[in-house]
Every structure is written in structure tokens, then in C-alpha cells.
Design a protein around this motif. Structure first.
Motif, PDB file in Angstrom:
ATOM      1  N   ARG A 154       0.851  -1.192   0.000  1.00 47.24           N
ATOM      2  CA  ARG A 154       0.000   0.000   0.000  1.00 47.24           C
ATOM      3  C   ARG A 154       0.886   1.240   0.000  1.00 47.24           C
ATOM      4  O   ARG A 154       1.862   1.334   0.739  1.00 47.24           O
ATOM      5  CB  ARG A 154      -0.925   0.004   1.219  1.00 47.24           C
ATOM      6  N   ASN A 155       0.532   2.206  -0.840  1.00 47.67           N
ATOM      7  CA  ASN A 155       1.262   3.463  -0.979  1.00 47.67           C
ATOM      8  C   ASN A 155       0.362   4.642  -0.634  1.00 47.67           C
ATOM      9  O   ASN A 155      -0.830   4.626  -0.958  1.00 47.67           O
ATOM     10  CB  ASN A 155       1.751   3.662  -2.419  1.00 47.67           C
ATOM     11  N   VAL A 156       0.946   5.660  -0.017  1.00 45.64           N
ATOM     12  CA  VAL A 156       0.238   6.918   0.194  1.00 45.64           C
ATOM     13  C   VAL A 156       0.904   7.989  -0.663  1.00 45.64           C
ATOM     14  O   VAL A 156       2.127   7.992  -0.833  1.00 45.64           O
ATOM     15  CB  VAL A 156       0.233   7.348   1.674  1.00 45.64           C
ATOM     16  N   VAL A 157       0.083   8.873  -1.221  1.00 47.79           N
ATOM     17  CA  VAL A 157       0.571   9.883  -2.157  1.00 47.79           C
ATOM     18  C   VAL A 157       0.149  11.272  -1.695  1.00 47.79           C
ATOM     19  O   VAL A 157      -1.005  11.496  -1.329  1.00 47.79           O
ATOM     20  CB  VAL A 157       0.014   9.644  -3.580  1.00 47.79           C
ATOM     21  N   GLN A 158       1.089  12.180  -1.722  1.00 49.12           N
ATOM     22  CA  GLN A 158       0.821  13.600  -1.499  1.00 49.12           C
ATOM     23  C   GLN A 158       0.944  14.287  -2.854  1.00 49.12           C
ATOM     24  O   GLN A 158       1.977  14.196  -3.532  1.00 49.12           O
ATOM     25  CB  GLN A 158       1.824  14.185  -0.511  1.00 49.12           C
ATOM     26  N   ALA A 159      -0.121  14.971  -3.305  1.00 49.50           N
ATOM     27  CA  ALA A 159      -0.136  15.649  -4.606  1.00 49.50           C
ATOM     28  C   ALA A 159       0.130  17.138  -4.419  1.00 49.50           C
ATOM     29  O   ALA A 159      -0.531  17.786  -3.594  1.00 49.50           O
ATOM     30  CB  ALA A 159      -1.483  15.435  -5.291  1.00 49.50           C
ATOM     31  N   LYS A 160       1.074  17.672  -5.168  1.00 45.72           N
ATOM     32  CA  LYS A 160       1.428  19.078  -5.041  1.00 45.72           C
ATOM     33  C   LYS A 160       1.479  19.740  -6.422  1.00 45.72           C
ATOM     34  O   LYS A 160       2.395  19.509  -7.199  1.00 45.72           O
ATOM     35  CB  LYS A 160       2.793  19.223  -4.353  1.00 45.72           C
ATOM     36  N   ARG A 161       0.467  20.557  -6.721  1.00 44.95           N
ATOM     37  CA  ARG A 161       0.489  21.344  -7.952  1.00 44.95           C
ATOM     38  C   ARG A 161       0.929  22.749  -7.565  1.00 44.95           C
ATOM     39  O   ARG A 161       0.125  23.593  -7.198  1.00 44.95           O
ATOM     40  CB  ARG A 161      -0.892  21.364  -8.613  1.00 44.95           C
ATOM     41  N   TYR A 162       2.228  22.966  -7.597  1.00 47.84           N
ATOM     42  CA  TYR A 162       2.823  24.218  -7.140  1.00 47.84           C
ATOM     43  C   TYR A 162       3.471  24.962  -8.310  1.00 47.84           C
ATOM     44  O   TYR A 162       3.980  24.346  -9.245  1.00 47.84           O
ATOM     45  CB  TYR A 162       3.896  23.953  -6.091  1.00 47.84           C
ATOM     46  N   SER A 163       3.486  26.286  -8.199  1.00 51.75           N
ATOM     47  CA  SER A 163       4.217  27.097  -9.167  1.00 51.75           C
ATOM     48  C   SER A 163       5.651  27.322  -8.709  1.00 51.75           C
ATOM     49  O   SER A 163       6.489  27.791  -9.468  1.00 51.75           O
ATOM     50  CB  SER A 163       3.515  28.451  -9.354  1.00 51.75           C
TER      51      SER A 163
END
Length: 208
Positions: A93-102
């Protein structure tokens, strides 16, 4: 006089036509109520997304399209540091942090996703960003075995997915993190300096 009036109408019509043409070429942003189709999304679309929640939704749809059948998106609030959870091909099992940053992503992303692992009973953790990472973020990720996917990785995953090379896209997603192997013994032997707040120590001595 009539000629001037007709010329003015003609100018108005031309200007209106130009405005309509420009508006027709402008891509509409995806609304929160619209189902995002990962096959239609490009990195430019990701850059133009309204907020981070749309990027999280996109990654969720992308992971489902890649065949991660048990992938799910966590709640918007009280997600405990993970935006997405999935099981890889090895059964972890994997956990993901999503970051749409400039701007480059800081070490907070690593702290959040690493801290969420016990809550979600995850074996691995990663951050997926549309940008790069700060050196502090990369260092902390290395010590905690958190995989960092940067903008180039994301573009490669998108391109491979769209070309039907699913397993190669998964190879990137599931690739091993960069790990910094520094044991406590190495700290002592290499005389590695741990930064201290000497001002705080001085204040404590002065108080006594």
C-alpha cells in the motif's frame, strides 16, 4: 453620414468577431463537478487547474486508468497528510501527497505524507508534483525513503500512459526512492554536526 454609420457598424462587427474568436480558442477550466478524463489532460492543463484539488482528482483518475483498481482519493479535510492511496504491483500500500505548485515544493510535503503512513497502514510513500523540490525537501525524503516524483517524472508518466505503455508508466511511479544511508554510528564517526539553537541555550543559562 450614412457611410460613416455603416463603417462604424462594420468596425463593431469585426471587433466582436475577433473577441469571439479569442474566447473560442481559450480552453475552459475543468469544474469540480466534471469528471476529468486523464487521456485529455496535458501538463499545460495541469498548470492551468484552478487549485490543488483538481490535481488530486486528476491523479486519482489517472491511477484508475493505469489499472490500480483499489486506488482511492482521501477526504478533502482530515486526510492526515495523504491525498491518494493505492496498492502497487508488489502488493504494498502506498500513500501519495499531490502538489500542484508554481514554486519548488518544500519539506512540509514529505513530513505530511510520511506522517500519514501509519494511519493508512502504508508500506511506501511518495510525493507527485508539477514542479521541482527544494534541497531540504530532497534531503528529508532521502532519510525517510519517501519517493519524490518531479515535473519531468509526471510528464513521462503522462506520455507513457497516453501511448499505451502502461507498465512503463507504472515502473516510474513504483520506482525506488533515493535513500540516504546514514546510521547513528556514521554520525559519530564522521563528526557530523547537528545544528543547535545556541541562543535558546544562552537564554536558559541567563534565566538560571
Amino acid at each position: 453620414m450614412l457611410g460613416i454609420f455603416n463603417a462604424a457598424i462594420l468596425i463593431v462587427i469585426i471587433v466582436a468577431g475577433i473577441v469571439l474568436f479569442i474566447l473560442s480558442k481559450k480552453k475552459p477550466q475543468y469544474s469540480h463537478n466534471e469528471v476529468i478524463d486523464p487521456l485529455k489532460i496535458t501538463i499545460k492543463d495541469i498548470d492551468q487547474m484552478a487549485d490543488g484539488s483538481e490535481f488530486e482528482e486528476y491523479l486519482y483518475r489517472l491511477f484508475l486508468a493505469l489499472g490500480y483498481k483499489d486506488a482511492y482519493k482521501t477526504q478533502g479535510s482530515r486526510d492526515f497528510g495523504a491525498d491518494l492511496v493505492f496498492t502497487d504491483r508488489e502488493g504494498y500500500r502506498n500513500v501519495v501527497q499531490a502538489k500542484r505548485y508554481s514554486n519548488p515544493v518544500g519539506l512540509g510535503a514529505v513530513q505530511e505524507v510520511y506522517g500519514s503512513m501509519r494511519y493508512y497502514r502504508a508500506k511506501r510513500s511518495m510525493v507527485i508534483s508539477s514542479n521541482q523540490y527544494t534541497s531540504a525537501c530532497e534531503e528529508l525524503a532521502g532519510y525517510n525513503a519517501v519517493k519524490l516524483h518531479n515535473r519531468s517524472d509526471l510528464i513521462n508518466i503522462i506520455d507513457l500512459f497516453k501511448s499505451g505503455e502502461i507498465n512503463k508508466a507504472k515502473d516510474i511511479i513504483e520506482s525506488e526512492p533515493r535513500i540516504i544511508l546514514d546510521s547513528w554510528d556514521n554520525y559519530m564517526n564522521n563528526n557530523k554536526v547537528i545544528k543547535k539553537d545556541f541562543k535558546a541555550e544562552k537564554r536558559l543559562v541567563a534565566k538560571k
